[in-house]
Design a protein around this motif. Structure first.
Motif, PDB file in Angstrom:
ATOM      1  N   ALA A 152     -15.713 -18.509 -32.397  1.00  0.00           N
ATOM      2  CA  ALA A 152     -14.944 -19.033 -31.268  1.00  0.00           C
ATOM      3  C   ALA A 152     -15.866 -19.542 -30.159  1.00  0.00           C
ATOM      4  O   ALA A 152     -15.635 -20.608 -29.577  1.00  0.00           O
ATOM      5  CB  ALA A 152     -14.006 -17.962 -30.727  1.00  0.00           C
ATOM      6  N   TYR A 153     -16.919 -18.794 -29.881  1.00  0.00           N
ATOM      7  CA  TYR A 153     -17.900 -19.202 -28.878  1.00  0.00           C
ATOM      8  C   TYR A 153     -18.631 -20.459 -29.333  1.00  0.00           C
ATOM      9  O   TYR A 153     -18.817 -21.412 -28.554  1.00  0.00           O
ATOM     10  CB  TYR A 153     -18.893 -18.054 -28.666  1.00  0.00           C
ATOM     11  CG  TYR A 153     -20.051 -18.370 -27.749  1.00  0.00           C
ATOM     12  CD1 TYR A 153     -19.862 -18.535 -26.379  1.00  0.00           C
ATOM     13  CD2 TYR A 153     -21.346 -18.471 -28.254  1.00  0.00           C
ATOM     14  CE1 TYR A 153     -20.934 -18.800 -25.538  1.00  0.00           C
ATOM     15  CE2 TYR A 153     -22.419 -18.737 -27.414  1.00  0.00           C
ATOM     16  CZ  TYR A 153     -22.212 -18.896 -26.071  1.00  0.00           C
ATOM     17  OH  TYR A 153     -23.281 -19.160 -25.245  1.00  0.00           O
ATOM     18  N   ALA A 154     -19.001 -20.492 -30.603  1.00  0.00           N
ATOM     19  CA  ALA A 154     -19.748 -21.630 -31.133  1.00  0.00           C
ATOM     20  C   ALA A 154     -18.928 -22.914 -31.090  1.00  0.00           C
ATOM     21  O   ALA A 154     -19.479 -23.999 -30.851  1.00  0.00           O
ATOM     22  CB  ALA A 154     -20.196 -21.341 -32.569  1.00  0.00           C
ATOM     23  N   ILE A 155     -17.626 -22.813 -31.313  1.00  0.00           N
ATOM     24  CA  ILE A 155     -16.774 -24.012 -31.260  1.00  0.00           C
ATOM     25  C   ILE A 155     -16.916 -24.701 -29.903  1.00  0.00           C
ATOM     26  O   ILE A 155     -17.074 -25.931 -29.814  1.00  0.00           O
ATOM     27  CB  ILE A 155     -15.303 -23.649 -31.529  1.00  0.00           C
ATOM     28  CG1 ILE A 155     -15.112 -23.290 -33.007  1.00  0.00           C
ATOM     29  CG2 ILE A 155     -14.373 -24.806 -31.141  1.00  0.00           C
ATOM     30  CD1 ILE A 155     -13.739 -22.731 -33.327  1.00  0.00           C
ATOM     31  N   GLY A 156     -16.884 -23.905 -28.841  1.00  0.00           N
ATOM     32  CA  GLY A 156     -16.999 -24.475 -27.503  1.00  0.00           C
ATOM     33  C   GLY A 156     -18.388 -24.989 -27.197  1.00  0.00           C
ATOM     34  O   GLY A 156     -18.558 -26.100 -26.679  1.00  0.00           O
ATOM     35  N   LYS A 157     -19.412 -24.198 -27.516  1.00  0.00           N
ATOM     36  CA  LYS A 157     -20.770 -24.601 -27.189  1.00  0.00           C
ATOM     37  C   LYS A 157     -21.203 -25.828 -27.990  1.00  0.00           C
ATOM     38  O   LYS A 157     -21.848 -26.737 -27.464  1.00  0.00           O
ATOM     39  CB  LYS A 157     -21.743 -23.450 -27.417  1.00  0.00           C
ATOM     40  CG  LYS A 157     -21.519 -22.235 -26.542  1.00  0.00           C
ATOM     41  CD  LYS A 157     -21.453 -22.570 -25.054  1.00  0.00           C
ATOM     42  CE  LYS A 157     -22.772 -22.980 -24.446  1.00  0.00           C
ATOM     43  NZ  LYS A 157     -22.708 -23.113 -22.960  1.00  0.00           N
ATOM     44  N   VAL A 158     -20.855 -25.871 -29.273  1.00  0.00           N
ATOM     45  CA  VAL A 158     -21.204 -27.036 -30.084  1.00  0.00           C
ATOM     46  C   VAL A 158     -20.380 -28.251 -29.641  1.00  0.00           C
ATOM     47  O   VAL A 158     -20.850 -29.387 -29.700  1.00  0.00           O
ATOM     48  CB  VAL A 158     -21.036 -26.738 -31.580  1.00  0.00           C
ATOM     49  CG1 VAL A 158     -21.158 -28.001 -32.420  1.00  0.00           C
ATOM     50  CG2 VAL A 158     -22.078 -25.714 -32.030  1.00  0.00           C
ATOM     51  N   GLY A 159     -19.156 -28.004 -29.168  1.00  0.00           N
ATOM     52  CA  GLY A 159     -18.373 -29.091 -28.591  1.00  0.00           C
ATOM     53  C   GLY A 159     -19.105 -29.725 -27.419  1.00  0.00           C
ATOM     54  O   GLY A 159     -19.078 -30.953 -27.235  1.00  0.00           O
ATOM     55  N   MET A 160     -19.801 -28.914 -26.630  1.00  0.00           N
ATOM     56  CA  MET A 160     -20.601 -29.428 -25.524  1.00  0.00           C
ATOM     57  C   MET A 160     -21.768 -30.263 -26.049  1.00  0.00           C
ATOM     58  O   MET A 160     -22.126 -31.298 -25.468  1.00  0.00           O
ATOM     59  CB  MET A 160     -21.108 -28.265 -24.661  1.00  0.00           C
ATOM     60  CG  MET A 160     -19.991 -27.459 -24.019  1.00  0.00           C
ATOM     61  SD  MET A 160     -20.571 -25.910 -23.285  1.00  0.00           S
ATOM     62  CE  MET A 160     -21.349 -26.509 -21.783  1.00  0.00           C
ATOM     63  N   SER A 161     -22.336 -29.829 -27.159  1.00  0.00           N
ATOM     64  CA  SER A 161     -23.449 -30.565 -27.761  1.00  0.00           C
ATOM     65  C   SER A 161     -22.979 -31.923 -28.285  1.00  0.00           C
ATOM     66  O   SER A 161     -23.687 -32.932 -28.156  1.00  0.00           O
ATOM     67  CB  SER A 161     -24.067 -29.741 -28.902  1.00  0.00           C
ATOM     68  OG  SER A 161     -24.453 -28.455 -28.451  1.00  0.00           O
ATOM     69  N   VAL A 162     -21.774 -31.950 -28.872  1.00  0.00           N
ATOM     70  CA  VAL A 162     -21.194 -33.216 -29.326  1.00  0.00           C
ATOM     71  C   VAL A 162     -20.982 -34.146 -28.135  1.00  0.00           C
ATOM     72  O   VAL A 162     -21.242 -35.354 -28.202  1.00  0.00           O
ATOM     73  CB  VAL A 162     -19.868 -32.965 -30.075  1.00  0.00           C
ATOM     74  CG1 VAL A 162     -19.136 -34.278 -30.360  1.00  0.00           C
ATOM     75  CG2 VAL A 162     -20.124 -32.210 -31.375  1.00  0.00           C
ATOM     76  N   PHE A 163     -20.533 -33.587 -27.017  1.00  0.00           N
ATOM     77  CA  PHE A 163     -20.335 -34.366 -25.797  1.00  0.00           C
ATOM     78  C   PHE A 163     -21.645 -35.024 -25.361  1.00  0.00           C
ATOM     79  O   PHE A 163     -21.681 -36.210 -24.987  1.00  0.00           O
ATOM     80  CB  PHE A 163     -19.793 -33.461 -24.690  1.00  0.00           C
ATOM     81  CG  PHE A 163     -19.536 -34.157 -23.384  1.00  0.00           C
ATOM     82  CD1 PHE A 163     -18.337 -34.799 -23.144  1.00  0.00           C
ATOM     83  CD2 PHE A 163     -20.500 -34.179 -22.392  1.00  0.00           C
ATOM     84  CE1 PHE A 163     -18.095 -35.446 -21.932  1.00  0.00           C
ATOM     85  CE2 PHE A 163     -20.273 -34.818 -21.187  1.00  0.00           C
ATOM     86  CZ  PHE A 163     -19.070 -35.457 -20.953  1.00  0.00           C
ATOM     87  N   VAL A 164     -22.734 -34.254 -25.397  1.00  0.00           N
ATOM     88  CA  VAL A 164     -24.042 -34.787 -25.004  1.00  0.00           C
ATOM     89  C   VAL A 164     -24.412 -35.990 -25.857  1.00  0.00           C
ATOM     90  O   VAL A 164     -24.803 -37.050 -25.341  1.00  0.00           O
ATOM     91  CB  VAL A 164     -25.127 -33.694 -25.112  1.00  0.00           C
ATOM     92  CG1 VAL A 164     -26.522 -34.304 -25.016  1.00  0.00           C
ATOM     93  CG2 VAL A 164     -24.938 -32.636 -24.027  1.00  0.00           C
ATOM     94  N   ALA A 179     -11.367 -12.542 -36.330  1.00  0.00           N
ATOM     95  CA  ALA A 179     -10.321 -11.515 -36.368  1.00  0.00           C
ATOM     96  C   ALA A 179     -10.266 -10.674 -35.099  1.00  0.00           C
ATOM     97  O   ALA A 179      -9.206 -10.138 -34.752  1.00  0.00           O
ATOM     98  CB  ALA A 179     -10.513 -10.609 -37.586  1.00  0.00           C
ATOM     99  N   THR A 180     -11.392 -10.555 -34.389  1.00  0.00           N
ATOM    100  CA  THR A 180     -11.423  -9.697 -33.193  1.00  0.00           C
ATOM    101  C   THR A 180     -11.607 -10.513 -31.906  1.00  0.00           C
ATOM    102  O   THR A 180     -11.943  -9.938 -30.863  1.00  0.00           O
ATOM    103  CB  THR A 180     -12.546  -8.652 -33.303  1.00  0.00           C
ATOM    104  OG1 THR A 180     -13.803  -9.315 -33.479  1.00  0.00           O
ATOM    105  CG2 THR A 180     -12.294  -7.713 -34.476  1.00  0.00           C
ATOM    106  N   THR A 181     -11.395 -11.817 -31.974  1.00  0.00           N
ATOM    107  CA  THR A 181     -11.470 -12.655 -30.783  1.00  0.00           C
ATOM    108  C   THR A 181     -10.059 -13.024 -30.345  1.00  0.00           C
ATOM    109  O   THR A 181      -9.391 -13.829 -30.998  1.00  0.00           O
ATOM    110  CB  THR A 181     -12.270 -13.941 -31.052  1.00  0.00           C
ATOM    111  OG1 THR A 181     -13.591 -13.600 -31.488  1.00  0.00           O
ATOM    112  CG2 THR A 181     -12.362 -14.796 -29.792  1.00  0.00           C
ATOM    113  N   PRO A 182      -9.553 -12.422 -29.265  1.00  0.00           N
ATOM    114  CA  PRO A 182      -8.188 -12.712 -28.814  1.00  0.00           C
ATOM    115  C   PRO A 182      -8.001 -14.184 -28.460  1.00  0.00           C
ATOM    116  O   PRO A 182      -8.936 -14.863 -28.019  1.00  0.00           O
ATOM    117  CB  PRO A 182      -8.036 -11.828 -27.566  1.00  0.00           C
ATOM    118  CG  PRO A 182      -9.109 -10.794 -27.682  1.00  0.00           C
ATOM    119  CD  PRO A 182     -10.232 -11.445 -28.407  1.00  0.00           C
TER     120      PRO A 182
END
Length: 328
Positions: free
Chosen positions: A192-204, A138-141
């Motif tokens: 929102a931050y976790a979506i990106g960081k875990v996406g990096m983990s999936v990439f690995v 809710a508070t992540t633009p």
């Protein structure tokens, strides 16, 4: 060679002249202007690598000569790719500072082209670039959300895809990505931050499977701190409460773990999502981590779980009707 003097074309890979080829293995560190990335770049250089220091921040030469004392505080804005490369050069190492905007694919392409034009090879890629915004949905633009995905996921994808042909050419390419193990507590309060960081983990893990299929001596591994590390991100907490420094470790633990990963057998790293402390303990036999504490004598609190979930399944080797869209 300065970035502005590069004549490389983004449509193809420049062919380096014999004089441009480095006799050392070449490490490209993306996100190396401050904190952890700076330490990784410096320690790679100390261990025999020619290092390309890449990030957005640069220092004009006229300003560089006026920085006193030098090197600047590695957590401050005075620390840039220019100052880090200069640090390495002053200690007798080999380094170049090439700017990159990881939200721009054309900027990434230019970075890889300049690296090949300068050194003729890439042996190691360390992706430390990252955008951070911790807060509930809710508070992540939306702009913050998009920035994190572009820097964290798209930036990683672009850098690795552009570097892959050169990594494969060396016959033993290694990629280290700053990304976490996958477990659901990590999502709490920072979706929102976790979506990106875990996406990096999936990439690995996904790229590691590609490497296994190809049968090449190629490896990619994720690394994350078991204990919070002193950096520009953690400085906001120590400014509010100096006692917070007792909960921090020096960035040297991260670079020591990365160096150990680069020396480790392929089976110890490929597709793994590792914690710095746990990897050093398991692979290098390190038992005493007190030297990494920012405050001597303190015992910083571990922020990561001791036991992490295993994401493999019994049907792991069943690929079904696997398809390659590029060949359909």
């Amino acid at each position: 060679m300065s970035p502005s003097s590069s004549s490389s074309s983004r449509k193809g890979t420049p062919s380096p002249s014999p004089s441009a080829r480095s006799l050392k293995p070449v490490a490209l560190v993306v996100g190396a202007s401050r904190g952890i990335g700076r330490q990784v770049a410096i320690d790679l250089a100390k261990n025999g690598y020619a290092v390309v220091v890449a990030a957005k921040s640069i220092t004009p030469i006229s300003v560089l000569t006026q920085i006193n004392p030098f090197p600047p505080d590695p957590k401050s804005n005075l620390s840039t790719i220019t100052t880090v490369a200069r640090e390495i050069q002053l200690m007798g190492g080999e380094a170049s500072a090439f700017p990159v905007d990881t939200t721009s694919y054309s900027s990434i392409q230019l970075l890889i082209n300049m690296t090949i034009q300068q050194y003729g090879r890439i042996d190691v890629v360390v992706y430390n670039s990252g955008a951070i915004w911790w807060g509930p949905v809710a508070t992540t633009p939306m702009k913050r959300f998009q920035l994190m995905q572009r820097v964290n996921v798209e930036g990683l994808y672009g850098v690795v895809q552009e570097a892959l042909p050169h990594l494969k050419r060396t016959g033993r390419g290694r990629i280290v990505v700053v990304c976490p193990p996958i477990y659901n507590r990590f999502f709490r309060g920072k979706t929102a931050y976790a979506i990106g960081k875990v996406g990096m983990s999936v990439f690995v893990q996904g790229l590691a499977m590609d490497f296994v299929r190809e049968g090449k001596d190629m490896g990619i591994v994720g690394i994350w701190p078991a204990v919070a590390i002193e950096s520009a991100a953690t400085e906001q907490f120590t400014k509010k409460d100096p006692m917070h420094a007792r909960e921090l470790r020096k960035p040297e633990i991260f670079s020591d773990a990365i160096l150990a990963m680069l020396e480790a057998p392929l089976g110890e790293i490929n597709g793994k999502l590792e914690l710095d402390e746990d990897f050093l303990r398991r692979v290098k036999g390190v038992q005493d981590f007190d030297k990494y504490s920012v405050v001597p004598g303190s015992r910083p609190r571990r922020i990561m779980p001791v036991i992490l979930p295993d994401l493999t399944v019994a049907e792991q080797d069943d690929e079904g009707m696997r398809a390659d869209s590029s060949k359909l």
